[in-house]
Design a protein around this motif. Structure first.
Motif, PDB file in Angstrom:
ATOM      1  N   SER A 103     -52.190 -24.651 -96.933  1.00 28.46           N
ATOM      2  CA  SER A 103     -53.049 -25.099 -98.032  1.00 28.46           C
ATOM      3  C   SER A 103     -53.513 -26.534 -97.817  1.00 28.46           C
ATOM      4  O   SER A 103     -53.256 -27.425 -98.637  1.00 28.46           O
ATOM      5  CB  SER A 103     -52.321 -24.975 -99.365  1.00 28.46           C
ATOM      6  OG  SER A 103     -51.932 -23.656 -99.619  1.00 28.46           O
ATOM      7  N   PRO A 104     -54.203 -26.815 -96.727  1.00 27.60           N
ATOM      8  CA  PRO A 104     -54.608 -28.189 -96.439  1.00 27.60           C
ATOM      9  C   PRO A 104     -55.656 -28.676 -97.445  1.00 27.60           C
ATOM     10  O   PRO A 104     -56.578 -27.943 -97.801  1.00 27.60           O
ATOM     11  CB  PRO A 104     -55.205 -28.084 -95.031  1.00 27.60           C
ATOM     12  CG  PRO A 104     -55.713 -26.672 -94.949  1.00 27.60           C
ATOM     13  CD  PRO A 104     -54.716 -25.856 -95.722  1.00 27.60           C
ATOM     14  N   TRP A 105     -55.521 -29.920 -97.885  1.00 33.54           N
ATOM     15  CA  TRP A 105     -56.455 -30.493 -98.860  1.00 33.54           C
ATOM     16  C   TRP A 105     -57.678 -31.015 -98.112  1.00 33.54           C
ATOM     17  O   TRP A 105     -57.815 -32.193 -97.866  1.00 33.54           O
ATOM     18  CB  TRP A 105     -55.763 -31.601 -99.644  1.00 33.54           C
ATOM     19  CG  TRP A 105     -56.529 -32.060-100.851  1.00 33.54           C
ATOM     20  CD1 TRP A 105     -57.568 -31.430-101.468  1.00 33.54           C
ATOM     21  CD2 TRP A 105     -56.311 -33.268-101.598  1.00 33.54           C
ATOM     22  NE1 TRP A 105     -58.015 -32.149-102.547  1.00 33.54           N
ATOM     23  CE2 TRP A 105     -57.260 -33.283-102.653  1.00 33.54           C
ATOM     24  CE3 TRP A 105     -55.402 -34.316-101.481  1.00 33.54           C
ATOM     25  CZ2 TRP A 105     -57.330 -34.329-103.583  1.00 33.54           C
ATOM     26  CZ3 TRP A 105     -55.465 -35.352-102.407  1.00 33.54           C
ATOM     27  CH2 TRP A 105     -56.412 -35.352-103.441  1.00 33.54           C
ATOM     28  N   LEU A 106     -58.574 -30.124 -97.782  1.00 40.22           N
ATOM     29  CA  LEU A 106     -59.735 -30.453 -96.960  1.00 40.22           C
ATOM     30  C   LEU A 106     -60.990 -30.723 -97.768  1.00 40.22           C
ATOM     31  O   LEU A 106     -62.000 -31.152 -97.211  1.00 40.22           O
ATOM     32  CB  LEU A 106     -60.014 -29.313 -95.970  1.00 40.22           C
ATOM     33  CG  LEU A 106     -58.877 -28.948 -95.018  1.00 40.22           C
ATOM     34  CD1 LEU A 106     -59.292 -27.778 -94.131  1.00 40.22           C
ATOM     35  CD2 LEU A 106     -58.446 -30.147 -94.166  1.00 40.22           C
ATOM     36  N   GLU A 107     -60.932 -30.456 -99.077  1.00 46.09           N
ATOM     37  CA  GLU A 107     -62.100 -30.688 -99.939  1.00 46.09           C
ATOM     38  C   GLU A 107     -61.627 -30.988-101.347  1.00 46.09           C
ATOM     39  O   GLU A 107     -60.583 -30.500-101.783  1.00 46.09           O
ATOM     40  CB  GLU A 107     -63.042 -29.479 -99.919  1.00 46.09           C
ATOM     41  CG  GLU A 107     -64.321 -29.636-100.734  1.00 46.09           C
ATOM     42  CD  GLU A 107     -65.145 -30.864-100.340  1.00 46.09           C
ATOM     43  OE1 GLU A 107     -64.832 -31.963-100.854  1.00 46.09           O
ATOM     44  OE2 GLU A 107     -66.069 -30.726 -99.520  1.00 46.09           O
ATOM     45  N   PHE A 108     -62.417 -31.807-102.035  1.00 47.81           N
ATOM     46  CA  PHE A 108     -62.098 -32.187-103.404  1.00 47.81           C
ATOM     47  C   PHE A 108     -62.234 -30.973-104.323  1.00 47.81           C
ATOM     48  O   PHE A 108     -63.044 -30.075-104.082  1.00 47.81           O
ATOM     49  CB  PHE A 108     -63.051 -33.303-103.839  1.00 47.81           C
ATOM     50  CG  PHE A 108     -62.618 -34.036-105.072  1.00 47.81           C
ATOM     51  CD1 PHE A 108     -61.366 -34.608-105.146  1.00 47.81           C
ATOM     52  CD2 PHE A 108     -63.478 -34.174-106.151  1.00 47.81           C
ATOM     53  CE1 PHE A 108     -60.967 -35.305-106.279  1.00 47.81           C
ATOM     54  CE2 PHE A 108     -63.087 -34.863-107.286  1.00 47.81           C
ATOM     55  CZ  PHE A 108     -61.830 -35.427-107.349  1.00 47.81           C
ATOM     56  N   GLN A 109     -61.440 -30.980-105.397  1.00 42.29           N
ATOM     57  CA  GLN A 109     -61.415 -29.820-106.288  1.00 42.29           C
ATOM     58  C   GLN A 109     -62.741 -29.565-106.987  1.00 42.29           C
ATOM     59  O   GLN A 109     -62.988 -28.453-107.470  1.00 42.29           O
ATOM     60  CB  GLN A 109     -60.302 -29.985-107.330  1.00 42.29           C
ATOM     61  CG  GLN A 109     -58.906 -29.768-106.771  1.00 42.29           C
ATOM     62  CD  GLN A 109     -58.309 -30.992-106.101  1.00 42.29           C
ATOM     63  OE1 GLN A 109     -59.015 -31.828-105.570  1.00 42.29           O
ATOM     64  NE2 GLN A 109     -56.987 -31.097-106.129  1.00 42.29           N
ATOM     65  N   LEU A 110     -63.606 -30.569-107.059  1.00 37.41           N
ATOM     66  CA  LEU A 110     -64.919 -30.403-107.694  1.00 37.41           C
ATOM     67  C   LEU A 110     -65.993 -29.978-106.704  1.00 37.41           C
ATOM     68  O   LEU A 110     -67.173 -30.005-107.035  1.00 37.41           O
ATOM     69  CB  LEU A 110     -65.337 -31.705-108.382  1.00 37.41           C
ATOM     70  CG  LEU A 110     -64.418 -32.195-109.509  1.00 37.41           C
ATOM     71  CD1 LEU A 110     -64.919 -33.521-110.064  1.00 37.41           C
ATOM     72  CD2 LEU A 110     -64.340 -31.160-110.620  1.00 37.41           C
ATOM     73  N   SER A 111     -65.586 -29.581-105.494  1.00 34.83           N
ATOM     74  CA  SER A 111     -66.476 -29.142-104.411  1.00 34.83           C
ATOM     75  C   SER A 111     -67.161 -30.331-103.763  1.00 34.83           C
ATOM     76  O   SER A 111     -67.048 -31.479-104.225  1.00 34.83           O
ATOM     77  CB  SER A 111     -67.525 -28.140-104.903  1.00 34.83           C
ATOM     78  OG  SER A 111     -68.579 -28.800-105.592  1.00 34.83           O
ATOM     79  N   GLY A 112     -67.890 -30.062-102.711  1.00 34.91           N
ATOM     80  CA  GLY A 112     -68.565 -31.123-101.986  1.00 34.91           C
ATOM     81  C   GLY A 112     -69.566 -31.867-102.844  1.00 34.91           C
ATOM     82  O   GLY A 112     -69.686 -33.094-102.757  1.00 34.91           O
ATOM     83  N   ILE A 113     -70.291 -31.149-103.687  1.00 34.97           N
ATOM     84  CA  ILE A 113     -71.281 -31.800-104.561  1.00 34.97           C
ATOM     85  C   ILE A 113     -70.581 -32.730-105.541  1.00 34.97           C
ATOM     86  O   ILE A 113     -71.009 -33.866-105.772  1.00 34.97           O
ATOM     87  CB  ILE A 113     -72.104 -30.728-105.306  1.00 34.97           C
ATOM     88  CG1 ILE A 113     -72.941 -29.931-104.303  1.00 34.97           C
ATOM     89  CG2 ILE A 113     -72.988 -31.378-106.369  1.00 34.97           C
ATOM     90  CD1 ILE A 113     -73.703 -28.779-104.919  1.00 34.97           C
ATOM     91  N   GLY A 114     -69.465 -32.248-106.119  1.00 28.06           N
ATOM     92  CA  GLY A 114     -68.714 -33.095-107.036  1.00 28.06           C
ATOM     93  C   GLY A 114     -68.140 -34.310-106.340  1.00 28.06           C
ATOM     94  O   GLY A 114     -68.115 -35.415-106.905  1.00 28.06           O
ATOM     95  N   ARG A 115     -67.652 -34.117-105.110  1.00 28.01           N
ATOM     96  CA  ARG A 115     -67.113 -35.248-104.351  1.00 28.01           C
ATOM     97  C   ARG A 115     -68.178 -36.302-104.107  1.00 28.01           C
ATOM     98  O   ARG A 115     -67.931 -37.512-104.276  1.00 28.01           O
ATOM     99  CB  ARG A 115     -66.542 -34.751-103.017  1.00 28.01           C
ATOM    100  CG  ARG A 115     -66.232 -35.868-102.029  1.00 28.01           C
ATOM    101  CD  ARG A 115     -65.563 -35.359-100.781  1.00 28.01           C
ATOM    102  NE  ARG A 115     -66.198 -34.207-100.200  1.00 28.01           N
ATOM    103  CZ  ARG A 115     -67.323 -34.238 -99.488  1.00 28.01           C
ATOM    104  NH1 ARG A 115     -67.942 -35.392 -99.278  1.00 28.01           N
ATOM    105  NH2 ARG A 115     -67.836 -33.129 -98.989  1.00 28.01           N
ATOM    106  N   GLU A 116     -69.374 -35.866-103.695  1.00 28.11           N
ATOM    107  CA  GLU A 116     -70.445 -36.810-103.411  1.00 28.11           C
ATOM    108  C   GLU A 116     -70.880 -37.553-104.667  1.00 28.11           C
ATOM    109  O   GLU A 116     -71.291 -38.727-104.603  1.00 28.11           O
ATOM    110  CB  GLU A 116     -71.625 -36.069-102.788  1.00 28.11           C
ATOM    111  CG  GLU A 116     -71.321 -35.542-101.387  1.00 28.11           C
ATOM    112  CD  GLU A 116     -72.423 -34.651-100.850  1.00 28.11           C
ATOM    113  OE1 GLU A 116     -73.408 -34.421-101.594  1.00 28.11           O
ATOM    114  OE2 GLU A 116     -72.311 -34.188 -99.700  1.00 28.11           O
ATOM    115  N   ALA A 117     -70.762 -36.896-105.820  1.00 29.00           N
ATOM    116  CA  ALA A 117     -71.147 -37.544-107.073  1.00 29.00           C
ATOM    117  C   ALA A 117     -70.110 -38.564-107.527  1.00 29.00           C
ATOM    118  O   ALA A 117     -70.464 -39.646-108.029  1.00 29.00           O
ATOM    119  CB  ALA A 117     -71.355 -36.485-108.161  1.00 29.00           C
ATOM    120  N   ILE A 118     -68.841 -38.240-107.343  1.00 31.74           N
ATOM    121  CA  ILE A 118     -67.780 -39.111-107.852  1.00 31.74           C
ATOM    122  C   ILE A 118     -67.409 -40.222-106.889  1.00 31.74           C
ATOM    123  O   ILE A 118     -66.910 -41.276-107.313  1.00 31.74           O
ATOM    124  CB  ILE A 118     -66.545 -38.269-108.219  1.00 31.74           C
ATOM    125  CG1 ILE A 118     -65.614 -39.063-109.151  1.00 31.74           C
ATOM    126  CG2 ILE A 118     -65.777 -37.825-106.975  1.00 31.74           C
ATOM    127  CD1 ILE A 118     -64.438 -38.256-109.658  1.00 31.74           C
TER     128      ILE A 118
END
Length: 340
Positions: free
Chosen positions: A172-187
Motif C-alpha cells: 500500500s505505497p503512498w504514491l498519491e494524495f488522497q484527493l487525487s492528482g488534481i486535489g494535490r496540485e490545488a492544495i
C-alpha cells in the motif's frame, strides 16, 4: 557484520536484534536510525504451506521500511521472509519508533531525500553499502520492502540510486494524495506557502483513530504494539513535512524508474467514511487504492499489482486469510521475478 558488534536484544524478543545507527545532530539533538534483524534458529523457522524448502527469496537481503506514525513490530513478516530464504532487516527511520528521542518532533523531515542517510547506514550495516553494490563484491541481491510512506520513500531512493535494488515489494505505497492528482496540485501551493511562513505550524488532524481500531488487539484488531511509538490518531502533521510528501507524489506522477521489477500489494477496495463501519476491518481506510494502483504503474517498466480481498491499509496486518493471500502473491511473484 559481526555478532555482538553493537547489536543488542530487540523489544520483539527472541530472534530479533537491533543496531543503533548514528546520523549526526540537528536542531533537536542526536539523530539516529535503528536497524532490526531477524535471526531465527532452525527450530523456529516458519514456513507457509506453499513455501519450498529452498525458498523463493533464497540468497537475498530484504530491507523493510515502515509508514507514517509507525515502526516495525510485525514478527510474522520477518518470519515469512526468513522462511523464503532471505536475510530480513527492518529500519526504524529517524524520529520514529526505536529511533525517537525525547524532545524530537516525531517523523519530521522537510525532504524525503533526508532518509538517504538512514537507508545508506542500514545498507552498510547489512553489507550492502556502495562499495558492495556495484561490483563483484555484491553477492546478495537486495529486495526493498516498503509500507505506505516507506513505499514512497524507497521508490524515490531507488530511482535516485539505479542498480542498487534488485526488486521492490510495496505494501500500500503512498504514491498519491488522497484527493487525487488534481486535489494535490490545488492544495500544494497553499501548503507550500504555510511551510514557508511557519514550517512546523499545526495542521488539522484528520485521523479519527479508525485505522488503529482495526489493527490494535486492544480494540478490533489482532496486533500488539507500542502506542507511544504508534499513536492511535497518528503524529501531528506540519506544513513543511506535508510539502515534502506532496513533492514526492508529484515526482511519481511524472514517472520514475526504480530500476527493478515492482510488486505493489493493495487492498481490493477503500472505505472512506467519517464514522466507524465494519467494512473498515476488511478494506483500506487510509488511501484510495484505485489511485495507488494507477500510480504504481509509473514506477518502472515492469510492475505487477496484486489486489488482496479483505486487506487493510497495511496488508500484513489484515485478518489471516488476507495476509496468507498476500504472502502467497509475493511467493508467486518471486518465483517469476526473484533476483538470484
Amino acid at each position: 557484520m559481526t555478532d555482538g558488534d553493537g547489536w543488542r536484544p530487540d523489544v520483539l524478543g527472541e530472534g530479533f536484534e537491533q543496531l543503533e545507527l548514528p546520523l549526526g545532530v540537528d536542531d533537536e539533538g542526536e539523530v539516529v536510525a535503528t536497524l532490526v534483524r531477524h535471526r531465527p534458529n532452525a527450530a523456529s523457522r516458519f514456513r507457509w504451506p506453499w513455501q519450498s524448502e529452498r525458498g523463493a527469496a533464497s540468497g537475498t537481503d530484504v530491507l523493510y521500511v515502515h509508514g507514517w506514525s509507525d515502526y516495525f513490530f510485525n514478527p510474522e513478516l520477518a518470519a515469512y521472509w526468513s522462511g523464503a530464504g532471505a536475510r530480513f532487516f527492518a529500519l526504524d527511520l529517524r524520529k520514529y519508533g526505536r529511533s525517537l528521542r525525547p524532545g524530537q518532533t516525531p517523523g519530521y523531515v522537510t525532504d524525503l531525500a533526508a532518509y538517504d542517510a538512514d537507508i545508506e547506514a542500514a545498507l552498510t550495516a547489512m553489507g550492502q553499502g556502495r562499495a558492495d553494490a556495484a561490483g563483484p563484491g555484491r553477492t546478495r541481491p537486495l529486495i526493498l520492502l516498503g509500507h505506505s510512506t516507506g513505499g514512497l520513500t524507497l521508490s524515490l531512493w531507488a530511482a535516485r540510486n539505479p542498480g542498487r535494488a534488485a526488486a521492490l515489494v510495496l505494501n500500500s505505497p503512498w504514491l498519491e494524495f488522497q484527493l487525487s492528482g488534481i486535489g494535490r496540485e490545488a492544495i500544494a501551493p497553499v501548503i507550500g506557502f504555510r511551510a514557508r511562513i511557519n514550517p512546523m505550524g499545526p495542521l488539522p488532524n484528520v485521523d479519527l483513530g479508525f485505522y488503529s481500531r482495526s489493527v490494535s488487539k486492544d480494540q478490533d484488531g489482532e496486533w500488539e504494539f507500542d502506542h507511544g511509538w504508534r499513536p492511535d490518531r497518528g503524529f501531528p502533521i506540519h506544513p513543511a513535512w506535508l510539502t515534502a510528501i506532496l513533492a514526492g507524489h508529484a515526482t511519481v506522477a511524472k514517472g520514475i524508474d526504480v530500476g527493478a521489477p515492482v510488486l505493489s500489494l493493495l487492498s481490493a477496495r477503500s472505505t472512506m467514511l467519517p464514522r466507524w463501519d465494519a467494512a473498515m476491518l476488511t478494506s483500506d481506510i487510509v488511501l484510495v487504492v484505485d489511485d495507488i494502483a494507477a500510480r504504481s504503474l509509473r514506477l518502472a517498466p515492469e510492475v505487477a499489482v496484486a489486489r488482496i480481498d479483505g486487506a487493510l491499509h497495511d496488508v500484513f496486518l489484515s485478518r489471516e486469510p488476507a495476509r496468507a493471500a498476500a504472502y502467497a502473491a509475493i511467493t508467486h511473484w518471486l518465483e517469476g521475478y526473484a533476483p538470484r
